[in-house]
Design a protein around this motif. Structure first.
Motif, short mmCIF file in Angstrom:
data_model
loop_
_atom_site.label_atom_id
_atom_site.label_comp_id
_atom_site.label_asym_id
_atom_site.label_seq_id
_atom_site.Cartn_x
_atom_site.Cartn_y
_atom_site.Cartn_z
N SER A 260 27.54 42.40 37.68
CA SER A 260 28.44 42.52 36.54
C SER A 260 29.87 42.19 36.94
O SER A 260 30.58 41.47 36.23
CB SER A 260 28.37 43.94 35.95
OG SER A 260 27.10 44.20 35.42
N TYR A 261 30.30 42.72 38.07
CA TYR A 261 31.66 42.44 38.53
C TYR A 261 31.86 40.94 38.81
O TYR A 261 32.87 40.35 38.40
CB TYR A 261 31.97 43.23 39.80
CG TYR A 261 32.41 44.65 39.55
CD1 TYR A 261 33.66 44.93 38.99
CD2 TYR A 261 31.59 45.72 39.87
CE1 TYR A 261 34.07 46.22 38.75
CE2 TYR A 261 31.99 47.03 39.64
CZ TYR A 261 33.24 47.28 39.09
OH TYR A 261 33.64 48.57 38.86
N VAL A 262 30.92 40.32 39.51
CA VAL A 262 31.15 38.94 39.94
C VAL A 262 30.95 37.94 38.80
O VAL A 262 31.50 36.84 38.84
CB VAL A 262 30.26 38.56 41.15
CG1 VAL A 262 30.50 39.52 42.31
CG2 VAL A 262 28.79 38.51 40.78
N VAL A 263 30.20 38.31 37.79
CA VAL A 263 30.03 37.43 36.63
C VAL A 263 31.19 37.62 35.65
O VAL A 263 31.74 36.65 35.11
CB VAL A 263 28.68 37.67 35.94
CG1 VAL A 263 28.60 36.91 34.60
CG2 VAL A 263 27.53 37.25 36.85
N ILE B 15 32.04 35.52 48.29
CA ILE B 15 32.58 35.81 46.97
C ILE B 15 33.98 36.39 47.16
O ILE B 15 34.14 37.60 47.37
CB ILE B 15 31.70 36.81 46.18
CG1 ILE B 15 30.25 36.30 46.11
CG2 ILE B 15 32.25 37.04 44.78
CD1 ILE B 15 29.29 37.29 45.48
N PRO B 16 35.02 35.55 47.13
CA PRO B 16 36.38 36.05 47.35
C PRO B 16 36.81 37.02 46.25
O PRO B 16 36.54 36.79 45.06
CB PRO B 16 37.24 34.78 47.33
CG PRO B 16 36.28 33.65 47.54
CD PRO B 16 34.99 34.09 46.93
N GLY C 128 42.79 46.65 39.21
CA GLY C 128 41.42 46.87 39.69
C GLY C 128 40.86 45.62 40.34
O GLY C 128 41.59 44.72 40.76
N PRO C 129 39.53 45.52 40.41
CA PRO C 129 38.90 44.38 41.09
C PRO C 129 39.16 43.06 40.37
O PRO C 129 39.13 42.98 39.14
CB PRO C 129 37.41 44.74 41.05
CG PRO C 129 37.34 46.20 40.76
CD PRO C 129 38.54 46.50 39.94
N VAL C 130 39.40 42.02 41.16
CA VAL C 130 39.56 40.67 40.63
C VAL C 130 38.67 39.74 41.45
O VAL C 130 38.81 39.65 42.68
CB VAL C 130 41.03 40.19 40.71
CG1 VAL C 130 41.13 38.73 40.26
CG2 VAL C 130 41.92 41.07 39.86
#
Length: 432
Positions: free
Chosen positions: A217-220, A151-152, A160-162
């Protein structure tokens, strides 16, 4: 003045040899005494934090702060070395270590800072060198395992996270690999091993992981979210797809916790930051079973490893958090500590829960809130902490005051004497 170890006018002093580096372990810690007062904690058979979690009698609640290593730290850390002769003690070396903000200027990428063994150790030890908390937490991020799961992602300053390829379908989930920490994040294990050696049981070394629902939640969502529309759409329209993803995260985080414990972590905190976006009934379907699965599996192989669970805004789910089987539930500041204790029962330890905003107040205000929290938590099985991470811009001298007050607490809030701490211009109450 005698030189048995670092003088009491400093917090703690890291003294590198000329050829020192974090990776080759060639470092020296010297403690000296002035008038018999010593700041450096003594190594114990077990760190204070572990004893408190296990319900043993402790002289005070252990204290550490979430995000204690990081952006608020502006002050440079003084390091001194001393050479002893038959007649006197001489300062032979003075070194000014870099603050976290200077490190960020040199290494602007968060991933570069958090995936480099030397930098991870240096940043993790900065609050230890200054404040001597009872827990030293690994400098890392809950998303660190994602690259090893195909998961790049990146963590971009100001954004923040992307997640570059958000997950939306069953085919996307099929591309997610189960995590192998040894192969994907060896720097985490190396850093924990060094931290365990350096801290030397004077504090507990803490690892951490993200909980399955929060990672999902982050990856979706593709990163942070305000409304969590995408993850809820997946949960309520294609629950089998989400459950498949959650299972991969549960299996992977179980491995990750075991890996951290095997390499030096003496306790591990699980962050389920976004689980409180779920209703109680949905929490019971999409978060609770996977948290319980992780705890049960880890306890089979590491029965004595204390597991801490933190979920911000968890007041409506408190009793359900206890059902996971963790050893400690970390409360945020929206829950009254006394009420939280009553709802959880005294068989489970609690952590927290001073509002991080309190650290912007006066020192008297900070002192009063600490004492209020400790009083409401009652005796035993309490780790003093904030109800969330330290905020950017928090005055560093107020963080120092928080630790000074916390470490001076006795029943009933007694302390012995004070000495001056170099670098903060304030008195630190010393332990007898």
């Amino acid at each position: 003045m005698s030189c048995t170890s670092v003088s009491s006018f400093t917090a703690s002093l890291f003294v590198p040899s000329k050829s020192s580096s974090f990776s080759n372990h060639k470092r020296r810690f010297i403690q000296c005494s002035l008038g018999g007062a010593v700041v450096e904690p003594k190594a114990l058979a077990e760190p204070l934090l572990l004893n408190a979690v296990r319900g043993q009698d402790v002289e005070r609640p252990p204290v550490w702060l979430m995000r204690q290593a990081g952006r608020y730290m502006k002050a440079d850390i003084f390091s001194l070395s001393f050479s002893y002769s038959n007649f006197n003690v001489c300062i032979s070396f003075l070194h000014l270590k870099e603050s976290y903000q200077i490190i960020c200027e040199k290494y602007p990428s968060f991933r570069e800072r958090s995936e480099n063994v030397d930098l991870v150790v240096e940043i993790s030890l900065q609050p230890w060198n200054v404040f001597k908390p009872d827990g030293v937490i690994l400098f890392s991020d809950i998303l660190t395992p994602l690259s090893g799961m195909n998961i790049p992602f990146d963590i971009i300053k100001g954004k923040g996270p992307v997640i570059f390829d958000p997950i939306a379908t069953a085919a996307d989930v099929d591309q997610v690999r189960e995590f192998s920490p040894e192969g994907s994040v060896p720097y985490v294990g190396e850093a924990l091993t060094i931290l365990k050696k350096e801290v030397d049981n004077k504090a507990a070394v803490l690892g951490f992981v993200g909980a399955p629902f929060t990672l999902a939640s982050y990856v979706v969502e593709g990163g942070s979210s305000k409304n969590f529309t995408k993850i809820k759409k997946l949960a309520f329209s294609q629950p089998k797809v989400l459950h498949s993803l959650l299972q991969k995260f549960a299996t992977s985080m179980t491995k990750y916790i075991r890996y951290q414990a095997d390499n030096g972590a003496q306790s591990v905190q699980i962050f389920d930051s976004w689980a409180t976006e779920l209703s109680p009934v949905d929490f019971e379907e999409f978060s609770l079973p996977y948290l319980k699965q992780i705890v049960d599996a880890v306890k089979q192989t590491h029965p004595d490893l204390p597991l801490i669970l933190y979920a911000s805004g968890s007041g409506g789910l408190l009793e359900r958090l206890a059902l996971t089987g963790v050893d400690v539930v970390s409360l945020d500041w929206t829950v009254d500590m006394a009420e939280g204790r009553k709802r959880l029962g005294h068989d489970i330890a609690v952590q927290g829960n001073v509002d991080p905003g309190v650290l912007f107040g006066s020192k008297d205000f900070i002192t009063n809130r600490i004492h209020d929290t400790v009083t409401k938590a009652g005796k035993g099985k309490h780790i003093l902490n904030l109800g969330h991470g330290i905020k950017v811009g928090t005055p560093e001298e107020n963080v120092a005051h928080f630790f000074e007050v916390a470490k001076a607490i006795r029943e009933p809030f007694e302390s012995s004497f004070s000495v001056h701490i170099l670098g903060y211009g304030a008195s630190r109450k010393m332990e007898p």
